[in-house]
Enzyme design. Structure first.
Site, short mmCIF file in Angstrom:
data_model
loop_
_atom_site.label_atom_id
_atom_site.label_comp_id
_atom_site.label_asym_id
_atom_site.label_seq_id
_atom_site.Cartn_x
_atom_site.Cartn_y
_atom_site.Cartn_z
N GLY A 159 25.40 38.84 33.92
CA GLY A 159 26.13 39.92 33.28
C GLY A 159 26.33 39.97 31.85
O GLY A 159 25.53 39.04 31.07
N ARG A 160 27.42 40.32 31.47
CA ARG A 160 28.04 39.93 30.04
C ARG A 160 27.91 38.54 29.66
O ARG A 160 27.32 38.14 28.64
CB ARG A 160 29.50 40.48 29.63
CG ARG A 160 29.55 42.07 29.69
CD ARG A 160 31.18 42.24 29.88
NE ARG A 160 31.62 42.05 31.19
CZ ARG A 160 32.33 42.82 32.05
NH1 ARG A 160 32.21 43.86 31.79
NH2 ARG A 160 32.82 42.39 32.97
N ARG A 183 33.72 30.77 39.33
CA ARG A 183 34.88 30.40 40.11
C ARG A 183 34.53 29.31 40.91
O ARG A 183 33.48 29.29 41.47
CB ARG A 183 35.24 31.76 41.07
CG ARG A 183 35.92 32.86 40.07
CD ARG A 183 37.35 32.32 39.84
NE ARG A 183 38.07 33.47 38.90
CZ ARG A 183 38.13 33.57 37.69
NH1 ARG A 183 37.52 32.61 37.03
NH2 ARG A 183 38.63 34.59 37.13
N ASP A 195 33.84 23.75 35.41
CA ASP A 195 35.15 24.24 34.86
C ASP A 195 35.96 24.80 35.80
O ASP A 195 37.32 24.95 35.43
CB ASP A 195 34.64 25.05 33.75
CG ASP A 195 35.83 25.74 32.89
OD1 ASP A 195 36.71 24.82 32.35
OD2 ASP A 195 36.04 26.89 32.58
N HIS A 217 39.43 24.50 33.79
CA HIS A 217 39.40 25.82 33.50
C HIS A 217 39.64 26.48 32.10
O HIS A 217 40.71 27.02 31.94
CB HIS A 217 39.97 26.67 34.59
CG HIS A 217 39.97 27.99 35.03
ND1 HIS A 217 39.92 28.71 36.20
CD2 HIS A 217 39.23 29.17 34.12
CE1 HIS A 217 39.65 29.93 36.23
NE2 HIS A 217 39.20 30.19 34.87
N GLU A 239 42.12 25.04 42.59
CA GLU A 239 43.03 24.67 41.06
C GLU A 239 44.36 24.55 41.12
O GLU A 239 44.87 25.59 41.83
CB GLU A 239 42.24 25.53 39.79
CG GLU A 239 41.15 25.67 39.93
CD GLU A 239 40.48 26.60 38.89
OE1 GLU A 239 41.28 27.52 38.12
OE2 GLU A 239 39.37 26.81 38.68
P1 NAP Z 1 29.84 40.75 34.61
O1 NAP Z 1 29.46 41.37 33.25
O2 NAP Z 1 30.53 41.78 35.78
O3 NAP Z 1 28.57 40.03 35.41
C1 NAP Z 1 28.61 39.54 36.67
C2 NAP Z 1 27.16 39.02 36.99
O4 NAP Z 1 27.41 38.47 38.36
C3 NAP Z 1 26.53 40.30 37.12
O5 NAP Z 1 25.13 40.10 36.48
C4 NAP Z 1 26.43 40.60 38.82
O6 NAP Z 1 24.99 41.20 39.02
C5 NAP Z 1 26.09 39.25 39.14
N1 NAP Z 1 26.64 39.04 40.57
C6 NAP Z 1 27.86 39.79 41.17
N2 NAP Z 1 27.68 39.24 42.58
C7 NAP Z 1 26.38 38.59 42.65
C8 NAP Z 1 25.79 38.11 43.66
N3 NAP Z 1 26.47 38.10 45.11
N4 NAP Z 1 24.60 37.35 43.43
C9 NAP Z 1 24.18 37.06 42.31
N5 NAP Z 1 24.63 37.56 41.42
C10 NAP Z 1 26.01 38.31 41.60
O7 NAP Z 1 30.83 39.54 34.57
P2 NAP Z 1 31.07 38.77 33.24
O8 NAP Z 1 32.08 39.28 32.25
O9 NAP Z 1 29.75 37.95 32.84
O10 NAP Z 1 32.04 37.43 33.99
C11 NAP Z 1 31.45 37.02 35.20
C12 NAP Z 1 32.52 35.95 35.63
O11 NAP Z 1 32.71 34.70 34.83
C13 NAP Z 1 34.09 36.58 35.93
O12 NAP Z 1 34.08 37.35 37.02
C14 NAP Z 1 34.94 35.32 36.08
O13 NAP Z 1 34.77 34.89 37.38
C15 NAP Z 1 33.98 34.36 35.43
N6 NAP Z 1 34.99 33.75 34.26
C16 NAP Z 1 35.22 32.51 33.91
C17 NAP Z 1 35.87 32.19 33.09
C18 NAP Z 1 36.19 30.55 33.02
O14 NAP Z 1 37.43 30.39 32.29
N7 NAP Z 1 35.59 29.64 33.65
C19 NAP Z 1 36.04 32.91 32.02
C20 NAP Z 1 35.78 34.20 32.06
C21 NAP Z 1 34.84 34.42 33.21
P3 NAP Z 1 24.48 42.69 38.79
O15 NAP Z 1 24.34 42.56 37.23
O16 NAP Z 1 23.27 42.82 39.43
O17 NAP Z 1 25.69 43.54 39.09
C1 8YV Z 2 41.32 33.11 32.82
C2 8YV Z 2 39.10 33.70 33.39
O1 8YV Z 2 41.51 34.39 33.09
O2 8YV Z 2 38.82 35.44 32.43
C3 8YV Z 2 38.40 34.85 33.46
O3 8YV Z 2 38.25 35.42 34.39
O4 8YV Z 2 38.88 32.87 34.46
C4 8YV Z 2 39.90 32.94 32.43
O5 8YV Z 2 39.51 33.49 31.27
C5 8YV Z 2 42.30 32.35 31.98
O6 8YV Z 2 42.08 30.90 32.21
C6 8YV Z 2 43.56 32.77 32.06
O7 8YV Z 2 44.28 32.63 33.11
#
Ligand code: NAP
Ligand code: 8YV
Length: 338
Positions: free
Chosen positions: A175-176, A254, A278, A301, A283
Site C-alpha cells: 500500500g502507501r 501490527r 517495531d 512502536h 504493547e
Molecule cells: P494501505 O495503503 O491501506 O496498505 C495496506 C496494504 O496491506 C495494501 O497493499 C493491502 O493490500 C495489504 N493487505 C491488507 N490485507 C492484507 C492481507 N490479508 N494479506 C496481504 N496484504 C494485505 O496502508 P498503509 O498506509 O500502507 O499502512 C499500513 C499499515 O501500517 C497500517 O494499517 C498500520 O497497521 C501500519 N503502521 C504502523 C506504524 C508504526 O508505527 N509501526 C505506523 C503507521 C502504519 P491491497 O493493496 O491488495 O488492498
Molecule cells: C501510531 C501507527 O498511531 O499510524 C499508525 O497506524 O501505528 C502509529 O503511527 C502512533 O504511534 C500514535 O499512537
C-alpha cells in the site's frame, strides 16, 4: 450538532460529579488513549478533553457519556461497539494514526458515526524506519554500539553482518507505506517482490499470492499490512520456515500480524536468521525472551515518531475532528466511510 457553540466565551462551573471545573462552552471529547501532546493541545483549544474517562469510575462516565460529541483515538486504541453504544451524541472517531484496526468500524457506521485517520503524512517516516530496521538487523548496528560501549572491541572484531545492497526484499502489503519502502529498497539495488490482497501489475515488482510463497524467495521479509482480523497471524510458523535460516523478518505493521510465540521459537531454534520489530502483540509489553537475543532489534512502536510527522498527524486528526463537529466535509475518512 455542537458546532455553533464553538468560540463562545467560556462558562466555568463546578460539577458535583467530577468535583472540578467544566468548561460548558467547549463540547466534550473522549480521549480513549493517552494522546500525543500535539493532538491533545490542539483539541483543548476548542473542546473539553476527557482523558480515558471510560476507564475510570463507571457512574461518573455514565453521567458524562451522553455529552460526548467526539472520540479521539490513536493507532493502537480500542473503540469497541460497546463503548460507541454508550455515546449517543458522538459524531466522529478521529484516529491519530493511519491504522484503525482497534476501532469497530462496522459498529460506528451502523450508528452513523464516521471514522477518520491520518494516511500519507506518516508514510515517509514509517518507510524510513523499516529500512533503518532492515539495515540495523543485517549490519548489527545496535549490537555494534553495545560492543563498543562494553569495551569489547579491543578483544577482537564482531561477527560479520549480512550485505543489504543487492539483496532480495519481500514486502507484505504494497500500500502507501509498502510502496515507499520499495522505492527506498530500489536505491539499494535490491530486487523487490511483494504480496497483497490484489496484484499490482503496474508496480513493476514481482507478485506472490501468499506470504509463504513470498518468504521462500527473499532474504528480508518486511511486513506492512493493516492489523485486525484479516491479517491476524498472517506470518506464522510456516511462513517463518519458508523464510529460512538466512532470512530476516522486519515487522512495522501490527504485532497481531505475526504469531509472536512462533517467532520466538523460530529465533531460538535458528529457523530464521534474525528479526527487527517495531510492533508487538501486547504493547508495551515485549516478551523478555526477545530482549537478550543478539540477532533481534527492538523499537517501541516509533515508526511515525518524529516531531515533524507527529505534528502533521496532530494537525490532520484535529482538522478531521473539527470538520466533523462543524458539519464540514471530513478530510481523511477511512475507506469504509468514504
Ligand atoms: P494501505 O495503503 O491501506 O496498505 C495496506 C496494504 O496491506 C495494501 O497493499 C493491502 O493490500 C495489504 N493487505 C491488507 N490485507 C492484507 C492481507 N490479508 N494479506 C496481504 N496484504 C494485505 O496502508 P498503509 O498506509 O500502507 O499502512 C499500513 C499499515 O501500517 C497500517 O494499517 C498500520 O497497521 C501500519 N503502521 C504502523 C506504524 C508504526 O508505527 N509501526 C505506523 C503507521 C502504519 P491491497 O493493496 O491488495 O488492498
Ligand atoms: C501510531 C501507527 O498511531 O499510524 C499508525 O497506524 O501505528 C502509529 O503511527 C502512533 O504511534 C500514535 O499512537
Amino acid at each position: 450538532m455542537p458546532g455553533p457553540r464553538l468560540g463562545l466565551t467560556p462558562i466555568l462551573i463546578l460539577t458535583p460529579i467530577f468535583n472540578r471545573e467544566i468548561d460548558l462552552s467547549k463540547p466534550d471529547i473522549l480521549a480513549v488513549a493517552k494522546l500525543h501532546p500535539f493532538y491533545l493541545e490542539a483539541l483543548q483549544t476548542l473542546y473539553t478533553v476527557h482523558d480515558r474517562a471510560h476507564l475510570g469510575d463507571a457512574a461518573a462516565f455514565a453521567a458524562l457519556a451522553p455529552n460526548i460529541v467526539g472520540v479521539a483515538a490513536t493507532g493502537e486504541s480500542l473503540v469497541p461497539a460497546a463503548l460507541l453504544a454508550q455515546l449517543p451524541r458522538v459524531n466522529v472517531v478521529s484516529v491519530f494514526g493511519v491504522g484503525y484496526d482497534g476501532v469497530d468500524t462496522q459498529a460506528a457506521i451502523a450508528r452513523g458515526v464516521p471514522v477518520t485517520h491520518t494516511p500519507d503524512v506518516l508514510t515517509d517516516d514509517v518507510a524510513d524506519l523499516a529500512i533503518g530496521l532492515l539495515l540495523s538487523v543485517a549490519r548489527q548496528i545496535p549490537q555494534a554500539g553495545q560492543y563498543v560501549r562494553e569495551g569489547r572491541w579491543p578483544s577482537g572484531p564482531m561477527a560479520l553482518g549480512r550485505k543489504v545492497s543487492g539483496a532480495r526484499v519481500g514486502i507484505v502489503g504494497l500500500g502507501r507505506i509498502g510502496q515507499a519502502i520499495a522505492r527506498r529498497a530500489q536505491a539499494f539495488d535490491m530486487s523487490i517482490s511483494y504480496t497483497a490482497r490484489t496484484e499490482k501489475p503496474d508496480s513493476g515488482y514481482r507478485y506472490y499470492p501468499s506470504a509463504k510463497a513470498l518468504a521462500a524467495e527473499v532474504d528480508f521479509l518486511v511486513v506492512i499490512t493493516p492489523g485486525g482480523a484479516g491479517t491476524r497471524r498472517l506470518i506464522d510458523a510456516d511462513v517463518l520456515a519458508a523464510l529460512g535460516t538466512k532470512g530476516f523478518l522486519i515487522n512495522v505493521a501490527r504485532g497481531s500480524v505475526v504469531d509472536e510465540a512462533a517467532l520466538i521459537k523460530a529465533l531460538q531454534a535458528g529457523v530464521i536468521a534474525g528479526a527487527a520489530l517495531d510492533v508487538f502483540e501486547d504493547e508495551p509489553n515485549v516478551p523478555q525472551a526477545l530482549w537478550g537475543m543478539p540477532n533481534v532489534v527492538l523499537t517501541p512502536h516509533m515508526a511515525s515518531a518524529t516531531r515533524e510527522t507527529r505534528q502533521a498527524m496532530a494537525d490532520l486528526a484535529f482538522a478531521n475532528m473539527k470538520a466533523a463537529l462543524t458539519g464540514q466535509p471530513l478530510l481523511t475518512p477511512v475507506p469504509e466511510c468514504r
